[in-house]
Each structure stands twice: as C-alpha cells, then as structure tokens.
Design a protein around this motif. Structure first.
Motif, mmCIF file in Angstrom:
data_model
loop_
_atom_site.group_PDB
_atom_site.id
_atom_site.type_symbol
_atom_site.label_atom_id
_atom_site.label_comp_id
_atom_site.label_asym_id
_atom_site.label_seq_id
_atom_site.Cartn_x
_atom_site.Cartn_y
_atom_site.Cartn_z
ATOM 1 N N LEU A 34 0.806 -1.137 -0.029
ATOM 2 C CA LEU A 34 0.059 -0.065 0.101
ATOM 3 C C LEU A 34 1.016 1.197 0.071
ATOM 4 C CD1 LEU A 34 -3.004 1.121 0.288
ATOM 5 C CD2 LEU A 34 -2.496 1.438 2.748
ATOM 6 N N ASP A 35 0.757 1.882 -1.038
ATOM 7 C CA ASP A 35 1.239 3.539 -1.021
ATOM 8 C C ASP A 35 0.344 4.435 -0.391
ATOM 9 O OD1 ASP A 35 1.786 6.085 -2.087
ATOM 10 O OD2 ASP A 35 3.296 5.084 -2.978
ATOM 11 N N ALA A 36 0.749 4.942 0.934
ATOM 12 C CA ALA A 36 -0.070 5.871 1.803
ATOM 13 C C ALA A 36 -0.240 7.118 1.242
ATOM 14 C CB ALA A 36 0.404 5.813 3.142
ATOM 15 N N GLY A 37 0.417 7.775 0.270
ATOM 16 C CA GLY A 37 0.083 9.231 -0.343
ATOM 17 C C GLY A 37 0.912 10.059 0.601
ATOM 18 N N ASN A 38 1.765 9.874 1.381
ATOM 19 C CA ASN A 38 2.471 10.698 2.484
ATOM 20 C C ASN A 38 1.423 11.157 3.479
ATOM 21 O OD1 ASN A 38 4.508 12.184 3.615
ATOM 22 N ND2 ASN A 38 4.262 13.752 2.554
ATOM 23 N N GLY A 39 0.521 10.285 3.763
ATOM 24 C CA GLY A 39 -0.429 10.637 4.874
ATOM 25 C C GLY A 39 -0.139 10.195 6.229
ATOM 26 N N LEU A 40 -0.963 10.275 7.147
ATOM 27 C CA LEU A 40 -0.810 9.868 8.406
ATOM 28 C C LEU A 40 -0.622 8.541 8.496
ATOM 29 C CD1 LEU A 40 -3.523 12.259 10.273
ATOM 30 C CD2 LEU A 40 -1.068 12.213 10.833
ATOM 31 N N GLY A 41 0.445 8.190 9.532
ATOM 32 C CA GLY A 41 0.662 6.589 9.444
ATOM 33 C C GLY A 41 -0.382 5.868 10.102
ATOM 34 N N HIS A 42 -1.347 6.432 11.026
ATOM 35 C CA HIS A 42 -2.016 5.543 11.565
ATOM 36 C C HIS A 42 -3.375 5.059 10.739
ATOM 37 C CE1 HIS A 42 -0.431 8.783 13.994
ATOM 38 N NE2 HIS A 42 -0.375 8.160 15.135
ATOM 39 N N PRO A 43 -3.842 5.749 9.927
ATOM 40 C CA PRO A 43 -5.224 5.275 9.209
ATOM 41 C C PRO A 43 -4.538 4.277 8.083
ATOM 42 C CG PRO A 43 -5.019 7.859 8.913
ATOM 43 C CD PRO A 43 -3.974 7.262 10.026
ATOM 44 N N ALA A 44 -3.186 4.663 7.647
ATOM 45 C CA ALA A 44 -2.771 3.733 6.676
ATOM 46 C C ALA A 44 -2.614 2.597 7.169
ATOM 47 C CB ALA A 44 -1.435 4.619 6.007
ATOM 48 N N SER A 45 -2.077 2.488 8.290
ATOM 49 C CA SER A 45 -1.774 1.285 8.775
ATOM 50 C C SER A 45 -2.871 0.638 9.258
ATOM 51 C CB SER A 45 -0.867 1.585 10.095
ATOM 52 O OG SER A 45 0.543 2.044 9.859
ATOM 53 N N HIS A 46 -3.999 1.223 9.916
ATOM 54 C CA HIS A 46 -5.258 0.618 10.208
ATOM 55 C C HIS A 46 -5.886 -0.109 8.876
ATOM 56 C CE1 HIS A 46 -9.337 0.231 11.319
ATOM 57 N NE2 HIS A 46 -9.052 0.286 12.739
ATOM 58 N N HIS A 47 -5.788 0.731 7.710
ATOM 59 C CA HIS A 47 -6.335 0.224 6.448
ATOM 60 C C HIS A 47 -5.674 -1.012 6.019
ATOM 61 C CE1 HIS A 47 -8.211 0.645 2.539
ATOM 62 N NE2 HIS A 47 -6.979 0.029 1.968
ATOM 63 N N ALA A 48 -4.209 -1.103 6.058
ATOM 64 C CA ALA A 48 -3.552 -2.267 5.705
ATOM 65 C C ALA A 48 -3.945 -3.408 6.558
ATOM 66 C CB ALA A 48 -2.070 -1.984 5.728
ATOM 67 N N MET A 49 -3.796 -3.046 7.804
ATOM 68 C CA MET A 49 -4.121 -4.364 8.878
ATOM 69 C C MET A 49 -5.366 -4.860 8.629
ATOM 70 S SD MET A 49 -2.402 -6.335 10.841
ATOM 71 C CE MET A 49 -2.425 -7.265 12.274
ATOM 72 N N SER A 50 -6.510 -4.217 8.426
ATOM 73 C CA SER A 50 -7.767 -4.549 8.121
ATOM 74 C C SER A 50 -7.755 -5.394 6.796
ATOM 75 C CB SER A 50 -8.667 -3.473 7.925
ATOM 76 O OG SER A 50 -8.781 -2.556 9.205
ATOM 77 N N ALA A 51 -7.200 -4.915 5.755
ATOM 78 C CA ALA A 51 -7.123 -5.682 4.562
ATOM 79 C C ALA A 51 -6.455 -7.101 4.621
ATOM 80 C CB ALA A 51 -6.491 -4.935 3.522
ATOM 81 N N THR A 52 -5.343 -6.911 5.710
ATOM 82 C CA THR A 52 -4.560 -8.075 5.816
ATOM 83 C C THR A 52 -5.414 -9.276 6.726
ATOM 84 O OG1 THR A 52 -2.607 -6.931 6.036
ATOM 85 C CG2 THR A 52 -2.487 -9.220 7.008
ATOM 86 N N ILE A 53 -6.250 -8.749 7.777
ATOM 87 C CA ILE A 53 -7.089 -9.720 8.327
ATOM 88 C C ILE A 53 -8.164 -10.496 7.462
ATOM 89 C CG2 ILE A 53 -9.099 -9.616 10.106
ATOM 90 C CD1 ILE A 53 -7.071 -7.562 11.695
ATOM 91 N N ALA A 54 -8.634 -9.654 6.587
ATOM 92 C CA ALA A 54 -9.795 -10.099 5.481
ATOM 93 C C ALA A 54 -9.009 -10.996 4.653
ATOM 94 C CB ALA A 54 -10.118 -9.030 4.675
ATOM 95 N N LYS A 55 -7.656 -10.898 4.124
ATOM 96 C CA LYS A 55 -7.125 -11.888 3.289
ATOM 97 C C LYS A 55 -6.729 -13.220 4.164
ATOM 98 C CE LYS A 55 -5.035 -8.582 0.341
ATOM 99 N NZ LYS A 55 -5.250 -9.082 -0.986
ATOM 100 N N ALA A 56 -6.455 -12.920 5.486
ATOM 101 C CA ALA A 56 -6.120 -14.045 6.458
ATOM 102 C C ALA A 56 -7.248 -15.027 6.627
ATOM 103 C CB ALA A 56 -5.266 -13.652 7.624
#
Length: 241
Positions: free
Chosen positions: A86-108
């Motif tokens: 995921l490229d976070a577009g130089n945004g805040l790390g918290h929502p980007a990481s939340h988004h990535a982890m949520s996607a990871t959980i769905a894949k897992a």
C-alpha cells in the motif's frame, strides 16, 4: 524541583479533542478518529512517549507545514490473495496502517495467513495497536516498522540504526492475550522526550553523547544517540542488539 501537576480527563473526551484537532487541519473524520484511538490507546497502556503528547508537534504541525498530507490517496501498488503493498500518499501513518491491517485480516480469513507493507507513510504511533487488531478475529498479529537513525552501534558515535520496533499479539483462549511491543533500542526516542519534559535523569545505558559517552541529561539527546537493545558496551549485551 516541584512535581508536575496531574490533570485527569475522561477517555472519550480526550479522543474527541484529538479528533477535532486533526479535523481542524484538514484530516477527514474517520482518519482523525483512528489517530485519536491510537494515541489514547498508547496513553492508556502507559506508553506516554507515543500518546496524546505528540499530537501537536508530531502530527498537527507537520500537516500545517506541508510535511504530511491531511487527505491522501491510498494506492494498492501490488496485491495477491495473501499480500498487499500500500502506498499511503504521504499521509498520517495511523489510518494507513489501520487500512493495511484490516485488509490483511480479511485476506488471512480467506487464506489462513497474509502480510501487508505500507510505503510513503509517516509515524504511526504504537506498533502494538495494529498487532492487537488481529485478536478479536482469533488471529496472531505481527507489526513492525523502521525509523529515522536514532541509535549508534555498540562503541560507535555515528547514528546508523533506527528504533525499529516489533509487536506481537497472540490470542490465548480464556486467558488474557500475549502482547509484546518493543523497540530494538534500549528505549524509544520518545522516552527521552518524556524524561526531558519531566526533568528526570536518564537511566544508565539508555543513551550516549556525540562522543559516545554515557549521558544522564535527557537534553543531550539532541546531539547524542540511543543505544542498541542491551545497553552500553558488551557487558550489558549491547552488541547483541
């Protein structure tokens, strides 16, 4: 030295304040809510080096001066059934990481295991928050990140290493989950900030000055450096860090 005054606030009030502060500088409501939850969670867990104290100078000021994009566009650069970049577009790390982890959980949930990496992001608070996102799904969560160079190698004087934390969260049935969240330096850089703010002396083995000598004054952190996990020298296992 007088003891600093302690102000007690309600958790939900603090979350609303943090979120409102971020919305005021252009962050959308949902992203601001996630950042607030992460920062308050850090304080609730006793990790004040990564809590609400960082709101202004680590996030709000960096948005104001253009170093962080308040409303970035996320791009899924590469994706498979078990992975995501995921490229976070130089945004805040918290929502980007939340988004990535949520996607990871769905894949897992579909494939049994999954991993995600986030690039072009910023500071994301405590690593343990994202690892613990897996717990309600009866999954093991792992989260890690790199950082700027804050640490010197054992007997060194030049900063060459980051604090580079690791976090693991493991469900344990009816027992409390096992959660381990730690930097790979003796302490985080934020811990030195907390000690300077409180007027406390650093513990031996936490940091060195620009010449590689141990320091106790937290103000010396501005020209000094952290030590690798283990502490100063070989007797304390610094080389193993």
């Amino acid at each position: 030295m007088t003891e600093a005054a302690v102000a007690r606030v309600r958790e939900d009030d603090l979350q609303r304040f943090v979120a409102a502060s971020l919305v005021a500088v252009g962050v959308d409501d949902e992203a601001a809510r996630i950042v607030a939850d992460v920062l308050v969670a850090a304080d609730r867990r006793g990790i004040e080096s990564h809590g609400v104290a960082r709101l202004r100078w680590f996030y709000v000021d960096r948005i104001r001066n253009g170093r962080i994009v308040p409303r970035p566009t996320y791009t899924r650069v590469r994706e498979t059934p078990t992975s995501l970049l995921l490229d976070a577009g130089n945004g805040l790390g918290h929502p980007a990481s939340h988004h990535a982890m949520s996607a990871t959980i769905a894949k897992a949930r579909e494939r049994g295991i999954a991993f995600a990496a986030v690039r072009n992001s910023n500071h994301y608070g405590i690593a343990g928050y994202y690892a613990m996102m897996a717990l309600p799904h009866d999954m093991i969560g792992i989260c890690s990140t790199d950082s700027a160079h804050f640490a010197v190698p054992t007997f060194g004087r030049t900063k060459m290493q980051g604090t580079n934390p690791f976090a693991f969260a493991v469900p344990a049935g009816d027992e409390p989950p096992f959660v381990l969240d730690f930097a790979t330096t003796t302490v985080t850089y934020g811990k030195l900030e907390v000690y300077e703010r409180k007027g406390l002396q650093l513990k031996p083995g936490w940091a060195v000055d620009a010449d590689g000598n141990p320091i106790g004054d937290p103000a010396a952190r501005h020209t000094g450096a952290l030590l690798p996990l283990g502490g100063f020298g070989t007797e304390n296992g610094g080389h193993k860090g």
